[in-house]
Design a protein around this motif. Structure first.
Motif, PDB file in Angstrom:
ATOM      1  N   GLU A 148       6.205  58.591  30.672  1.00  0.00           N
ATOM      2  CA  GLU A 148       6.294  58.542  28.988  1.00  0.00           C
ATOM      3  C   GLU A 148       5.797  57.474  27.770  1.00  0.00           C
ATOM      4  O   GLU A 148       5.486  57.129  26.910  1.00  0.00           O
ATOM      5  CB  GLU A 148       7.815  57.212  29.481  1.00  0.00           C
ATOM      6  CG  GLU A 148       8.580  56.188  28.638  1.00  0.00           C
ATOM      7  CD  GLU A 148       9.559  55.384  29.040  1.00  0.00           C
ATOM      8  OE1 GLU A 148       8.691  54.681  29.611  1.00  0.00           O
ATOM      9  OE2 GLU A 148      10.510  55.184  28.771  1.00  0.00           O
ATOM     10  N   ILE A 151       3.732  60.368  26.693  1.00  0.00           N
ATOM     11  CA  ILE A 151       4.897  60.720  25.204  1.00  0.00           C
ATOM     12  C   ILE A 151       5.235  60.811  24.018  1.00  0.00           C
ATOM     13  O   ILE A 151       4.718  61.138  22.984  1.00  0.00           O
ATOM     14  CB  ILE A 151       7.073  60.523  25.748  1.00  0.00           C
ATOM     15  CG1 ILE A 151       6.328  62.161  26.871  1.00  0.00           C
ATOM     16  CG2 ILE A 151       7.266  61.226  24.235  1.00  0.00           C
ATOM     17  CD1 ILE A 151       7.732  62.346  27.517  1.00  0.00           C
ATOM     18  N   ARG A 152       4.572  58.660  24.085  1.00  0.00           N
ATOM     19  CA  ARG A 152       4.219  57.716  23.197  1.00  0.00           C
ATOM     20  C   ARG A 152       3.343  58.441  22.125  1.00  0.00           C
ATOM     21  O   ARG A 152       3.415  58.713  21.563  1.00  0.00           O
ATOM     22  CB  ARG A 152       4.286  56.761  23.510  1.00  0.00           C
ATOM     23  CG  ARG A 152       5.134  55.922  22.543  1.00  0.00           C
ATOM     24  CD  ARG A 152       4.951  54.078  22.840  1.00  0.00           C
ATOM     25  NE  ARG A 152       4.036  53.781  23.876  1.00  0.00           N
ATOM     26  CZ  ARG A 152       2.661  53.810  24.423  1.00  0.00           C
ATOM     27  NH1 ARG A 152       2.005  53.803  22.562  1.00  0.00           N
ATOM     28  NH2 ARG A 152       2.629  53.125  25.093  1.00  0.00           N
ATOM     29  N   GLN A 154       1.167  61.170  22.505  1.00  0.00           N
ATOM     30  CA  GLN A 154       1.333  62.849  22.436  1.00  0.00           C
ATOM     31  C   GLN A 154       2.012  63.591  21.530  1.00  0.00           C
ATOM     32  O   GLN A 154       2.115  63.681  22.535  1.00  0.00           O
ATOM     33  CB  GLN A 154       0.438  62.707  23.498  1.00  0.00           C
ATOM     34  CG  GLN A 154      -0.908  62.233  24.291  1.00  0.00           C
ATOM     35  CD  GLN A 154      -2.346  62.483  23.579  1.00  0.00           C
ATOM     36  OE1 GLN A 154      -2.283  63.761  22.561  1.00  0.00           O
ATOM     37  NE2 GLN A 154      -3.536  62.404  23.974  1.00  0.00           N
ATOM     38  N   ALA A 155       3.024  62.380  20.929  1.00  0.00           N
ATOM     39  CA  ALA A 155       4.292  63.051  20.828  1.00  0.00           C
ATOM     40  C   ALA A 155       3.846  64.297  19.449  1.00  0.00           C
ATOM     41  O   ALA A 155       4.787  65.219  19.889  1.00  0.00           O
ATOM     42  CB  ALA A 155       4.550  61.813  19.570  1.00  0.00           C
ATOM     43  N   VAL A 158       4.218  67.122  22.515  1.00  0.00           N
ATOM     44  CA  VAL A 158       5.405  66.803  22.963  1.00  0.00           C
ATOM     45  C   VAL A 158       6.186  68.251  21.637  1.00  0.00           C
ATOM     46  O   VAL A 158       7.183  68.880  22.542  1.00  0.00           O
ATOM     47  CB  VAL A 158       6.191  65.671  23.156  1.00  0.00           C
ATOM     48  CG1 VAL A 158       7.446  65.650  23.672  1.00  0.00           C
ATOM     49  CG2 VAL A 158       5.119  64.561  24.427  1.00  0.00           C
ATOM     50  N   TYR A 159       6.132  67.652  20.931  1.00  0.00           N
ATOM     51  CA  TYR A 159       7.265  68.470  19.771  1.00  0.00           C
ATOM     52  C   TYR A 159       6.887  69.500  19.659  1.00  0.00           C
ATOM     53  O   TYR A 159       7.340  70.587  19.668  1.00  0.00           O
ATOM     54  CB  TYR A 159       7.405  68.050  18.525  1.00  0.00           C
ATOM     55  CG  TYR A 159       8.170  68.740  17.490  1.00  0.00           C
ATOM     56  CD1 TYR A 159       9.420  68.093  18.144  1.00  0.00           C
ATOM     57  CD2 TYR A 159       7.756  69.206  16.728  1.00  0.00           C
ATOM     58  CE1 TYR A 159      10.272  69.414  17.394  1.00  0.00           C
ATOM     59  CE2 TYR A 159       8.082  70.036  15.375  1.00  0.00           C
ATOM     60  CZ  TYR A 159       9.683  69.666  15.610  1.00  0.00           C
ATOM     61  OH  TYR A 159      10.426  70.682  14.950  1.00  0.00           O
ATOM     62  N   SER A 170      10.665  62.808  30.456  1.00  0.00           N
ATOM     63  CA  SER A 170      10.388  62.123  30.421  1.00  0.00           C
ATOM     64  C   SER A 170       9.449  61.435  32.464  1.00  0.00           C
ATOM     65  O   SER A 170      10.634  61.447  32.177  1.00  0.00           O
ATOM     66  CB  SER A 170      10.571  61.137  29.879  1.00  0.00           C
ATOM     67  OG  SER A 170      10.594  59.723  29.565  1.00  0.00           O
ATOM     68  N   HIS A 397      -3.574  60.891  15.942  1.00  0.00           N
ATOM     69  CA  HIS A 397      -2.515  59.910  16.553  1.00  0.00           C
ATOM     70  C   HIS A 397      -2.914  58.588  16.521  1.00  0.00           C
ATOM     71  O   HIS A 397      -3.436  57.375  15.947  1.00  0.00           O
ATOM     72  CB  HIS A 397      -1.301  60.515  16.121  1.00  0.00           C
ATOM     73  CG  HIS A 397      -0.180  59.250  16.370  1.00  0.00           C
ATOM     74  ND1 HIS A 397       0.887  59.650  15.311  1.00  0.00           N
ATOM     75  CD2 HIS A 397       0.183  58.800  17.067  1.00  0.00           C
ATOM     76  CE1 HIS A 397       1.391  58.502  15.478  1.00  0.00           C
ATOM     77  NE2 HIS A 397       1.596  58.310  16.656  1.00  0.00           N
TER      78      HIS A 397
END
Lengths: 407, 267
Positions: A148, A151-152, A154-155, A158-159, A170, A397
């Protein structure tokens, strides 16, 4: 120092049981044993099969874009005033990192074994993207497990994986990073062992994964060795690569194992500093051997044997263990391991971008930072060959966040 | 004769099957484990499997993962679990206790230190999920020297030649994992299990316990008709999770489940 004979033995590792000296092996629950034995047999047969080799080579050339260049970072080298720094440009591979060399190989194995589904764990998301990419190309169903927290962080990746048709799950257990993603991927495999090929992203896990991932990644070192000889007429003095699980490092190192004069330096994530305990550097902090994720290796665990939470600014290095072959190369004295802290890696990220127009992944920035430390202590006619394992777009990011910029 | 073998022999002479509950040591609080073990015995448990909490329980589903997390919140370590066994033995010298868990806590303690301590506290067996016989040479030798039974898993995916090898390496009983999956995941198919046990029994005289997927009286009874032992875990751990806020109720509530299974098995 290891003798010539020691190095010849080291080059032949692992043994039939997947052991690199006291490290490696196959420590898994019984349900997975048959699948691992089958994978081992399939791999040993196909790796020597000319048709498989031809297909692998073709994909690396025409799909990945190999060979990747070996680039002389002249401006950076001049500025540092010491050794010449050469960058092995794995960042220029399709999908932006070395990870794809391995997923191409494992996806081919999946194809030959007829499994309709692949699964993977991912930290920074580069291995997840590389897996989703080859799955899309071969029309395989694909599930990627990701912590989780990652995921935040490396957004974007993920997309990307979702665009490629993968399901991204997740993982909210434990420390919510790479180690927990790997736990969950292994649980998935135990449950779906009949129809799923588990594509491990690093040179760790149970035998035969550390071996086959190394073999697929060794294209890096074979190319680099030839390119360095062709461009400079000699071998490099030192190889430098970042180490999380250690797949890009072992891919670079392995073809040089018997070149005793070539130093091999693995760079772990020092996080906030080894002395703070907030790091992901089991080898440079001299952790004892332990057992996690199917192999015996140097492992960050407490005195009760519980695995310790790690910290690194780079999600891809944020792992408490390390591939067993690295533990072995450290033990026999063939490779050296050191750590670079978050702030040093961030500095290298910005500096390489400004001096060479190359934006490295935060993982690879650890290797760049170490080379920047080493170069001024060496002569101008010496060569440091750095594995630039991935590109930094995915990290913009994170770096922007540190600068207080929110998109 | 080991306590485990003696236990199975006694049951056999009575025409009964072993009920083997699993609970994670220290879940939700180390103070609960000892009264819970005694309550399980009173409710009809024959052998107790005590889980060693681990940070990364890769073969377990969410129920036992959370149990590990609750136990680790209180810092329950392997030495603490062994101390619990010592306490249990002060008033119970007959019920076998088996530790079940992952290798790393034992690896870090050291095989030799673990073997000595296990013998001293009166432990009977150990089952390390991620230590297959291929890697267990030294471990097996030390456990045997301390009279600790080493219990191995057999899976639906285990091929016949390997069944033979594993049975030769283990002692006490073998643990047949009835489903492909993690603990607490799916329901088992008793006919398939019966088929597999027939094959396993070609290679060993040892009792065969069956676990994974036993969740109620009916499945416990069905499995007891084909196996020598019924291993039940997640359904008990679920009850513990429900009662985390009312810990004093845990021993009685969990024992009520095993008592009911015992009845169903003995009918």
């Amino acid at each position: 120092m290891p003798t010539k004979e020691d190095l010849a033995i080291a080059k032949q590792m692992p043994d039939a049981g997947g052991h690199f000296g006291q490290f490696g092996g196959r420590y898994v629950s019984e349900t997975l044993m048959a699948a691992l034995q089958q994978l081992e047999q399939t791999y040993e047969k196909l790796w020597r099969d000319p048709q498989f080799q031809a297909e692998f080579d073709y994909d690396l050339a025409h799909y990945v874009g190999r060979p990747s260049p070996l680039y002389h970072a002249e401006r950076l080298s001049r500025e540092l005033g010491g050794a010449q720094i050469y960058l092995k440009r794995e960042d220029l591979n399709h999908t932006g990192a070395h990870k794809v060399n391995n997923t191409i190989g494992q996806a081919l194995l999946a194809k030959f074994t007829g499994k309709p589904r692949v699964s993977a764990e991912t930290g920074a998301g580069q291995h997840g993207v590389a897996t989703a990419t080859v799955a899309a190309r071969l029309g395989l169903e694909c599930t990627v497990y990701m912590g989780e927290d990652d995921i935040r962080r490396q957004a974007l990746n993920v997309y990307r994986m979702k665009l490629l048709g993968a399901e991204v799950v997740s993982v909210t257990s434990g420390t919510r990073t790479l180690k927990d993603a790997m736990n969950e991927a292994m649980r998935d495999w135990v449950t779906n062992v009949d129809n799923t090929f588990y594509i491990i992203g690093t040179a760790a896990g149970p035998h035969p994964y550390p071996k086959l991932v190394r073999d697929f990644q060794s294209i890096i070192g074979r190319e680099a060795r030839q390119q360095c000889l062709a461009q400079t007429g000699k071998l490099p003095d030192a190889l430098v690569a970042c180490v999380g699980g250690g797949s890009n490092a072992i891919g670079l190192f392995h073809p040089f194992i018997e070149d005793a004069d070539v130093r091999m330096i693995g760079v772990e994530a020092g996080g906030y500093g080894i002395e703070t305990g907030q790091h992901a550097a089991p080898l440079s902090s001299h952790c004892k051997p332990g057992v996690l994720h199917g192999n015996r290796t140097c492992l960050m665990s407490d005195e009760g044997g519980q695995v310790i939470g790690t910290h690194s600014v780079s999600a891809g290095l944020d792992y408490p263990g390390v591939g067993p072959e690295h533990s072995y190369l450290q033990e026999i004295g063939r490779a050296e391991y050191t750590a670079i802290n978050d702030d040093e890696a961030l500095h290298a990220f910005r500096h390489l971008t400004l001096t060479e127009g190359i934006m490295p992944a935060l993982e690879s920035s650890h290797a760049v930072a170490e080379a920047m430390k080493m170069a001024p202590t060496m002569d101008k006619d010496q060569i440091i060959l750095v594995n630039l394992s991935g590109r930094g777009d995915k990290d913009i990011h994170t770096v922007a966040g540190i600068d207080g910029i929110n998109f | 004769m080991s306590r485990i073998t003696e236990c199975f022999n006694n049951l056999k002479s009575q025409g009964r099957k072993a009920l083997i509950p699993y609970v994670t040591a220290g879940d939700p609080d180390p103070k609960i484990t000892l009264p819970l073990m005694h309550a399980l015995v009173e409710s009809g448990a024959d052998i107790i499997e005590l889980g060693i909490p681990f940070s990364d329980p890769m073969a377990d589903g969410p129920v036992i993962q959370l149990a590990c997390e609750r136990a680790l919140l209180h810092g329950t370590r392997l030495v603490d679990v062994l101390d619990m066994v010592a306490e249990f033995r002060k008033t119970n010298q007959t019920t076998p206790v088996v530790l079940m868990g992952y290798l790393n806590p034992i690896e870090i303690m050291g095989y030799s230190a673990f073997a000595d301590k296990a013998k001293a506290v009166g432990l009977d067996g150990v089952l390390t999920v991620d230590l297959p016989p291929e890697e267990a040479g030294e471990f097996n030798r030390l456990m045997k020297a301390s009279d600790i039974d080493v219990i191995y898993l057999l899976a639906p995916t285990t091929e016949e030649a390997r069944v033979q090898k594993i049975c030769a390496a283990g002692s006490g009983y073998v643990y047949y994992v009835s489903v492909k999956g993690v603990t607490g995941s799916a329901s088992l198919n008793v006919a398939e299990v019966a088929e597999k046990l027939k094959m396993i029994r070609k290679y060993t005289e040892m009792p065969v316990g069956v676990g994974f997927g036993i969740r109620d009286d009916a499945s416990a009874r069905a499995v007891s008709e084909v196996a020598d032992g019924v291993i039940v875990g997640s359904v008990l751990v679920n009850k513990i999770a429900e009662l985390t806020g009312n810990q004093e109720q845990i021993p009685e509530a969990v024992a009520a489940i095993t008592a009911s299974m015992r009845q169903a098995m003995d009918k």
